[in-house]
Design a protein around this motif. Sequence first.
Motif, mmCIF file in Angstrom:
data_model
loop_
_atom_site.group_PDB
_atom_site.id
_atom_site.type_symbol
_atom_site.label_atom_id
_atom_site.label_comp_id
_atom_site.label_asym_id
_atom_site.label_seq_id
_atom_site.Cartn_x
_atom_site.Cartn_y
_atom_site.Cartn_z
ATOM 1 N N ARG A 171 5.717 -2.315 -3.915
ATOM 2 C CA ARG A 171 6.935 -1.502 -3.717
ATOM 3 C C ARG A 171 7.649 -1.917 -2.438
ATOM 4 N NH1 ARG A 171 11.151 0.340 -5.790
ATOM 5 N NH2 ARG A 171 11.877 2.337 -5.040
ATOM 6 N N ALA A 172 6.909 -2.119 -1.365
ATOM 7 C CA ALA A 172 7.513 -2.561 -0.102
ATOM 8 C C ALA A 172 8.215 -3.904 -0.298
ATOM 9 C CB ALA A 172 6.458 -2.657 0.993
ATOM 10 N N PHE A 173 7.571 -4.804 -1.015
ATOM 11 C CA PHE A 173 8.159 -6.114 -1.284
ATOM 12 C C PHE A 173 9.439 -5.967 -2.104
ATOM 13 C CE2 PHE A 173 8.382 -9.813 -4.224
ATOM 14 C CZ PHE A 173 8.754 -10.773 -3.285
ATOM 15 N N ASN A 227 1.468 -5.900 4.119
ATOM 16 C CA ASN A 227 0.519 -5.084 3.385
ATOM 17 C C ASN A 227 -0.731 -5.870 3.004
ATOM 18 O OD1 ASN A 227 2.281 -2.587 2.960
ATOM 19 N ND2 ASN A 227 3.603 -4.270 2.343
ATOM 20 N N LEU A 228 -1.875 -5.386 3.467
ATOM 21 C CA LEU A 228 -3.179 -5.988 3.176
ATOM 22 C C LEU A 228 -3.884 -5.078 2.179
ATOM 23 C CD1 LEU A 228 -4.169 -6.772 6.877
ATOM 24 C CD2 LEU A 228 -2.947 -8.249 5.269
ATOM 25 N N THR A 229 -3.647 -5.312 0.910
ATOM 26 C CA THR A 229 -4.103 -4.388 -0.121
ATOM 27 C C THR A 229 -5.496 -4.739 -0.643
ATOM 28 O OG1 THR A 229 -3.079 -5.699 -1.858
ATOM 29 C CG2 THR A 229 -1.716 -4.019 -0.838
ATOM 30 N N TYR A 230 -6.189 -3.713 -1.146
ATOM 31 C CA TYR A 230 -7.482 -3.976 -1.775
ATOM 32 C C TYR A 230 -7.802 -3.033 -2.923
ATOM 33 C CZ TYR A 230 -9.363 -0.278 1.254
ATOM 34 O OH TYR A 230 -9.586 0.900 1.896
ATOM 35 N N SER A 231 -6.978 -2.063 -3.226
ATOM 36 C CA SER A 231 -7.234 -1.213 -4.393
ATOM 37 C C SER A 231 -5.921 -0.917 -5.108
ATOM 38 C CB SER A 231 -7.938 0.085 -3.988
ATOM 39 O OG SER A 231 -7.064 0.919 -3.256
ATOM 40 N N ILE A 232 -6.015 -0.299 -6.260
ATOM 41 C CA ILE A 232 -4.881 -0.133 -7.166
ATOM 42 C C ILE A 232 -3.678 0.520 -6.507
ATOM 43 C CG2 ILE A 232 -4.097 0.905 -9.330
ATOM 44 C CD1 ILE A 232 -6.104 -1.443 -9.669
ATOM 45 N N ASP A 233 -3.840 1.711 -5.913
ATOM 46 C CA ASP A 233 -2.663 2.378 -5.341
ATOM 47 C C ASP A 233 -2.096 1.593 -4.159
ATOM 48 O OD1 ASP A 233 -4.895 3.182 -3.691
ATOM 49 O OD2 ASP A 233 -3.634 4.771 -2.866
ATOM 50 N N GLN A 234 -2.941 0.926 -3.417
ATOM 51 C CA GLN A 234 -2.460 0.135 -2.289
ATOM 52 C C GLN A 234 -1.677 -1.078 -2.773
ATOM 53 O OE1 GLN A 234 -6.136 -0.481 -0.311
ATOM 54 N NE2 GLN A 234 -6.151 1.554 0.601
ATOM 55 N N ILE A 235 -2.106 -1.662 -3.862
ATOM 56 C CA ILE A 235 -1.367 -2.785 -4.443
ATOM 57 C C ILE A 235 0.014 -2.302 -4.887
ATOM 58 C CG2 ILE A 235 -1.308 -4.454 -6.343
ATOM 59 C CD1 ILE A 235 -4.442 -4.456 -6.131
ATOM 60 N N VAL A 236 0.063 -1.133 -5.501
ATOM 61 C CA VAL A 236 1.342 -0.571 -5.950
ATOM 62 C C VAL A 236 2.285 -0.385 -4.763
ATOM 63 C CG1 VAL A 236 2.430 1.497 -6.929
ATOM 64 C CG2 VAL A 236 0.397 0.526 -8.005
ATOM 65 N N TRP A 237 1.794 0.188 -3.658
ATOM 66 C CA TRP A 237 2.647 0.410 -2.490
ATOM 67 C C TRP A 237 3.038 -0.908 -1.819
ATOM 68 C CZ3 TRP A 237 5.498 4.387 -1.930
ATOM 69 C CH2 TRP A 237 5.100 5.611 -2.469
ATOM 70 N N GLY A 238 2.140 -1.872 -1.805
ATOM 71 C CA GLY A 238 2.462 -3.180 -1.249
ATOM 72 C C GLY A 238 3.552 -3.875 -2.036
ATOM 73 N N LEU A 290 11.375 -3.411 -2.331
ATOM 74 C CA LEU A 290 12.409 -2.766 -1.518
ATOM 75 C C LEU A 290 12.998 -3.726 -0.486
ATOM 76 C CD1 LEU A 290 10.743 0.709 -0.862
ATOM 77 C CD2 LEU A 290 12.871 0.300 -2.143
ATOM 78 N N GLY A 291 12.349 -4.865 -0.311
ATOM 79 C CA GLY A 291 12.831 -5.859 0.644
ATOM 80 C C GLY A 291 12.448 -5.578 2.071
ATOM 81 N N VAL A 292 11.436 -4.709 2.273
ATOM 82 C CA VAL A 292 11.038 -4.336 3.633
ATOM 83 C C VAL A 292 9.764 -5.050 4.098
ATOM 84 C CG1 VAL A 292 12.208 -2.114 3.469
ATOM 85 C CG2 VAL A 292 9.775 -2.248 2.908
ATOM 86 N N GLY A 293 9.335 -6.039 3.331
ATOM 87 C CA GLY A 293 8.168 -6.816 3.725
ATOM 88 C C GLY A 293 7.934 -7.950 2.750
ATOM 89 N N PRO A 294 7.103 -8.910 3.152
ATOM 90 C CA PRO A 294 6.754 -10.007 2.256
ATOM 91 C C PRO A 294 5.799 -9.526 1.168
ATOM 92 C CG PRO A 294 5.544 -10.197 4.302
ATOM 93 C CD PRO A 294 6.469 -9.028 4.460
ATOM 94 N N GLN A 295 5.489 -10.404 0.221
ATOM 95 C CA GLN A 295 4.532 -10.041 -0.820
ATOM 96 C C GLN A 295 3.221 -9.603 -0.185
ATOM 97 O OE1 GLN A 295 4.148 -13.231 -3.679
ATOM 98 N NE2 GLN A 295 5.879 -12.449 -4.832
#
Length: 105
Positions: A43-45, A30-41, A47-52
């Motif tokens: 969340r993925a971490f 996840n390459l985040t840059y705004s609030i909701d994207q940070i939240v989803w990034g 859930l154990g389905v991706g790195p930070q």
Amino acid sequence: MLFHQMAVDIHHSGAGTSAAGFRAGVPSINLTYSIDQIVWGVRAFKLGVGPQPILQKRRTTEALASTICPALKPQILAAASKLGEKIRRERGAENAAEIINQCWE
């Protein structure tokens, strides 16, 4: 969506893109840059389905490259696959339609 054909999906972590990746059952970078994207990034971490997630201010070629191998670790692959299977078994839209129809009866 092409995510089910990928070994890992690398994306901006929007809600729709995250949901598509989760459903496909592949790890997410996840390459985040705004609030909701940070939240989803995050969340993925969690859930154990991706790195930070990689925040915009820390985004470099090296930062991205350093997340690819960890994203393909067996435990992340297994967690992503399990989450994808669970989501694909859901009947979310059908259940919602049934509830709405019950309200009309």
